[in-house]
Design a protein around this motif. Sequence first.
Motif, PDB file in Angstrom:
ATOM      1  N   UNK A  76       0.854  -1.192   0.000  1.00  0.00           N
ATOM      2  CA  UNK A  76       0.000   0.000   0.000  1.00  0.00           C
ATOM      3  C   UNK A  76       0.885   1.236   0.000  1.00  0.00           C
ATOM      4  N   UNK A  77       0.514   2.194  -0.881  1.00  0.00           N
ATOM      5  CA  UNK A  77       1.348   3.402  -0.980  1.00  0.00           C
ATOM      6  C   UNK A  77       0.707   4.520  -0.118  1.00  0.00           C
ATOM      7  N   UNK A  78       1.526   5.044   0.769  1.00  0.00           N
ATOM      8  CA  UNK A  78       1.036   6.097   1.663  1.00  0.00           C
ATOM      9  C   UNK A  78       1.893   7.333   1.454  1.00  0.00           C
ATOM     10  N   UNK A  79       1.186   8.501   1.220  1.00  0.00           N
ATOM     11  CA  UNK A  79       1.904   9.768   1.074  1.00  0.00           C
ATOM     12  C   UNK A  79       1.705  10.571   2.353  1.00  0.00           C
ATOM     13  N   UNK A  80       2.780  11.080   2.921  1.00  0.00           N
ATOM     14  CA  UNK A  80       2.704  11.923   4.136  1.00  0.00           C
ATOM     15  C   UNK A  80       3.175  13.337   3.778  1.00  0.00           C
ATOM     16  N   UNK A  81       2.262  14.297   3.964  1.00  0.00           N
ATOM     17  CA  UNK A  81       2.633  15.685   3.662  1.00  0.00           C
ATOM     18  C   UNK A  81       2.720  16.430   5.000  1.00  0.00           C
ATOM     19  N   UNK A  82       3.946  16.757   5.337  1.00  0.00           N
ATOM     20  CA  UNK A  82       4.187  17.416   6.631  1.00  0.00           C
ATOM     21  C   UNK A  82       5.441  18.234   6.489  1.00  0.00           C
ATOM     22  N   UNK A  83       5.403  19.447   7.030  1.00  0.00           N
ATOM     23  CA  UNK A  83       6.571  20.320   6.895  1.00  0.00           C
ATOM     24  C   UNK A  83       7.673  19.940   7.873  1.00  0.00           C
ATOM     25  N   UNK A  84       7.394  18.983   8.704  1.00  0.00           N
ATOM     26  CA  UNK A  84       8.378  18.592   9.744  1.00  0.00           C
ATOM     27  C   UNK A  84       9.136  17.328   9.249  1.00  0.00           C
ATOM     28  N   UNK A 125      -1.150  22.348  10.250  1.00  0.00           N
ATOM     29  CA  UNK A 125      -0.466  23.633  10.391  1.00  0.00           C
ATOM     30  C   UNK A 125       0.857  23.586   9.645  1.00  0.00           C
ATOM     31  N   UNK A 126       0.869  24.287   8.535  1.00  0.00           N
ATOM     32  CA  UNK A 126       2.078  24.324   7.707  1.00  0.00           C
ATOM     33  C   UNK A 126       2.246  25.744   7.169  1.00  0.00           C
ATOM     34  N   UNK A 127       3.448  26.174   6.917  1.00  0.00           N
ATOM     35  CA  UNK A 127       3.627  27.514   6.353  1.00  0.00           C
ATOM     36  C   UNK A 127       3.139  27.552   4.918  1.00  0.00           C
ATOM     37  N   UNK A 128       2.748  28.766   4.477  1.00  0.00           N
ATOM     38  CA  UNK A 128       2.320  29.037   3.103  1.00  0.00           C
ATOM     39  C   UNK A 128       0.978  28.421   2.775  1.00  0.00           C
ATOM     40  N   UNK A 129       0.797  27.157   3.022  1.00  0.00           N
ATOM     41  CA  UNK A 129      -0.427  26.481   2.631  1.00  0.00           C
ATOM     42  C   UNK A 129      -0.806  25.540   3.752  1.00  0.00           C
ATOM     43  N   UNK A 130      -2.014  25.701   4.286  1.00  0.00           N
ATOM     44  CA  UNK A 130      -2.337  24.803   5.404  1.00  0.00           C
ATOM     45  C   UNK A 130      -2.980  23.529   4.874  1.00  0.00           C
ATOM     46  N   UNK A 131      -3.239  22.638   5.822  1.00  0.00           N
ATOM     47  CA  UNK A 131      -3.746  21.317   5.440  1.00  0.00           C
ATOM     48  C   UNK A 131      -4.999  21.378   4.614  1.00  0.00           C
ATOM     49  N   UNK A 132      -5.879  22.333   4.982  1.00  0.00           N
ATOM     50  CA  UNK A 132      -7.144  22.466   4.261  1.00  0.00           C
ATOM     51  C   UNK A 132      -6.914  22.765   2.796  1.00  0.00           C
ATOM     52  N   UNK A 133      -5.996  23.707   2.569  1.00  0.00           N
ATOM     53  CA  UNK A 133      -5.701  24.089   1.184  1.00  0.00           C
ATOM     54  C   UNK A 133      -5.143  22.903   0.408  1.00  0.00           C
TER      55      UNK A 133
END
Lengths: 127, 753
Positions: free
Chosen positions: A4-12, A57-65
């Motif tokens: 299973x392919x999982x993508x994690x988008x996190x600024x950390x 909570x991420x800079x420039x673009x938040x999770x919702x965006x």
Amino acid sequence: MSPTKILVIDDEPDFSALFKENLEDSGNYVVETECDPSKAVERAEAFRPDLIFVDVVMPAMDGGDVVSAIRAAPRFARVPILMLTALVEEDPDRPTGESVSGGLTFVSKTTRLDKILALIERSLAGK
Amino acid sequence: MTLIVLAAGWLAIEPSGHAGYRWLALAAVLGGSVLVGALMLTGGRRAAGGAGGGSEGYRLLVERLQEEVRELTARLATMTRERDESEHYIETLMDHVPANIYFKDMKSRFVRVNRSMANRLGCDHAADLIGKNDHDFFGSEHADQALEDERRIIATGQPIVGYVERETLPDGEEAWVLTTKMPFRDREGRMIGTFGISSEVSELVRAQQTLERERNILRALIDSLPDHISIKDTEGRYMVVNRAFAEFLGRDDPGSVLGCTAADFFPTEVVQELRADDEVILRTGEGVLNREEVRWSREDEQLVMMTTKLPLPDEAGEPYAIVALSRDVTRERRAQEALMRSERRLEDIIDNCPAVIYLKGADGRYELVNQRFERLFQVRREEVVGRTDYDICDRSTADAFRENDDLVIEEGEPIQVEEIAPHPDGDHTYVSVKFPLRDLSGEIYAIGGVSTDITDRKRQEEALRELNEELMAANERLRTAQEELIQAEKMESVGRLAAGVAHEVKNPLAMIGMGLEIVARRTGRDDEKLSETVERMRRGVERAKEIIRGLVDFSAARQLQLEACDLNQVVEETLSLLRFEAGKAQVSVEREMGRDLPPVLIDATKVEQVLLNLCINAVQAMEGTGGGRLRVQTRAGVLAGKEREGGVRSHGMLRDGVRYAAVDIEDTGPGIEENKMDKIFDPFFTTKATGKGTGLGLSVVRKIVDLHQGTIEIVNRAEGGVRATITFQAAEESGLREPGAAANSLKQRGERG
């Protein structure tokens, strides 16, 4: 059976790395991480994940965006997205601790790994 | 022959009418006869002797003489007797006639008087007066006059017949006598003095004088009267007019009017009127009493005359004249009219005065009331006058009125009191000014009163008092709300801090947790010590998570108490809290509540907090510029496109096409500087002076609005000032169904699932 392919988008990046290692250690998962939310869609297009974790909570673009941008592509319209954030606490009423609001599923970052794994499996099963 | 002479002598004296003289003459005649008889006797004897014979003839002569002497003696006796008889008549007459009779000689000395005369002059005997004159008895006034009269009589031979003169008697008494004085002549017609007869007519004269005086008084009376008095005969000729009437007719002398008729003075129509009038009076015998007539004076002034006319009946009862008495009452009438006008005016004032006005006698009986009074007690004034409060009010009300009236009498001064009077719609409160009215001697004879209905004022005062209390309460609530707001702001800042700390701490904690999972998996089961260490670290992470959860729970905003609400009601509540603050800042508040607003699912308390915060910001902004206008409007709508003005709005989370209810809050303050626009929702940002605000207000506002999934937009208005708009989606559209679902502030976007 392909993993299973999982993508994690996190600024950390530190968290992403530890999360990826834990997921890949725990099951048949291939995990990719993206630290720049603005590259999230591009990354997803390339990776074609089966499930996506999005930090809020991420800079420039938040999770919702980010969610909006990903959902804009029909390809990802039905891909499960889990909001992984330190903003929320675990919901003690649910076995896996997530909470649902406005059609989105929120998972606290401090949720224990076993609960997160269970949530992934359930989300992939479409429940 | 002798008898003839006697008769002639008697007759000669006759005209004088004086008995005394006649008898004197008679005596003289008789004496003469005797003498003549004797001579004749002697001569006769001689003649007889010569013719007849001596002694025989002599004897015959003697016999004849003796015969004659006897005859004569007898006749003398007869005459003497007759004379005595006559003298007796005269004496009787003189002594008893009730008149004074005297004879005077040429020097006006009394020669004979009768007893009456003597008595009158204070003498007992008539003889006492002989030789005396008037000056011995009368004052010189009378005596001189008498002397002069007598001299004239003597000189002219003319009598003074029947004149009335006044005499002053010796005893000082005055008397009036009617006197006739005549010349006194002897038989030969020679003037030998005067004689006179006078009788006292004092009573007659006095009666006449009295009559005269009375007549004069009456004349003077009618002439001095200002009324017109006239008496007309049956032909309409004036018989009597007084001076006033004569002057009215243009005549100075009333006498000149007598015999004239009305036609000589009045115009035809008046003459006809008078004549018709008189005819009726003469025919019916009935007069007119106090009839008002209009007449024109000679100066062409209109006069009002009050006329009385009465018929004067003769002995047979037939009217022979009409007496008319007419008084000029023009001035009285004018005065009366003026008085009536003035009374009318006073009455008008009293009647049209919105106060209740009345006058009561000292005995409590009404003497005067005005219309307002009539209306108040629903009685007519005729029914009230002469009656007391006890006749028109219930006993306790009347008692209260009477008590105040008595106080006025007791104090003798005006008083002002509140009185309760029953009205159809309940008791009304009056403020009554009651005052004494005094007569000339200073006695209180009445009590006047003016009562004004102050019920409305009372009610207004009461309403004002209630309003004030309400305002105070609202102010108190506002203060509490402000305190709550400040508290909320403080909590918000702590919360934000905690949330920020939690977020920041939870991230590394998550990393530690993730790392521990890896470490735990890689630690061999044989390395118990390391396994135990990892386990302890896990417990540490869990504990840290618990601490953070507690911190977040503690600082998190209260959960919303959502309810379907009418936004208008919430706005009204807010504005009621704001009244005091707005008034203080001289800000007028306008509201325009939209109709058919859809119910919105909101926490009313929180939204009230939001609105209040925005309104207070607006008011405070205007307070700095000396006041202004705050306009609050609510409206309903359907979202169509998102027009953006130059303001800031919170993250719009509403979709096109949803129904919404919105509130606009507009002020006329100085607006917000453009370069600060994007900072206004930041925590700790404030434009207010230090201490005036925490700078958390708008951030809290936005937090609350966000929790409701509403929007807030703040813009500078083109015409100046700021407009803040808050929009909530209609309850039926809202995704906010279950409490707690909005506990996070994330956007509702994308699809479900």
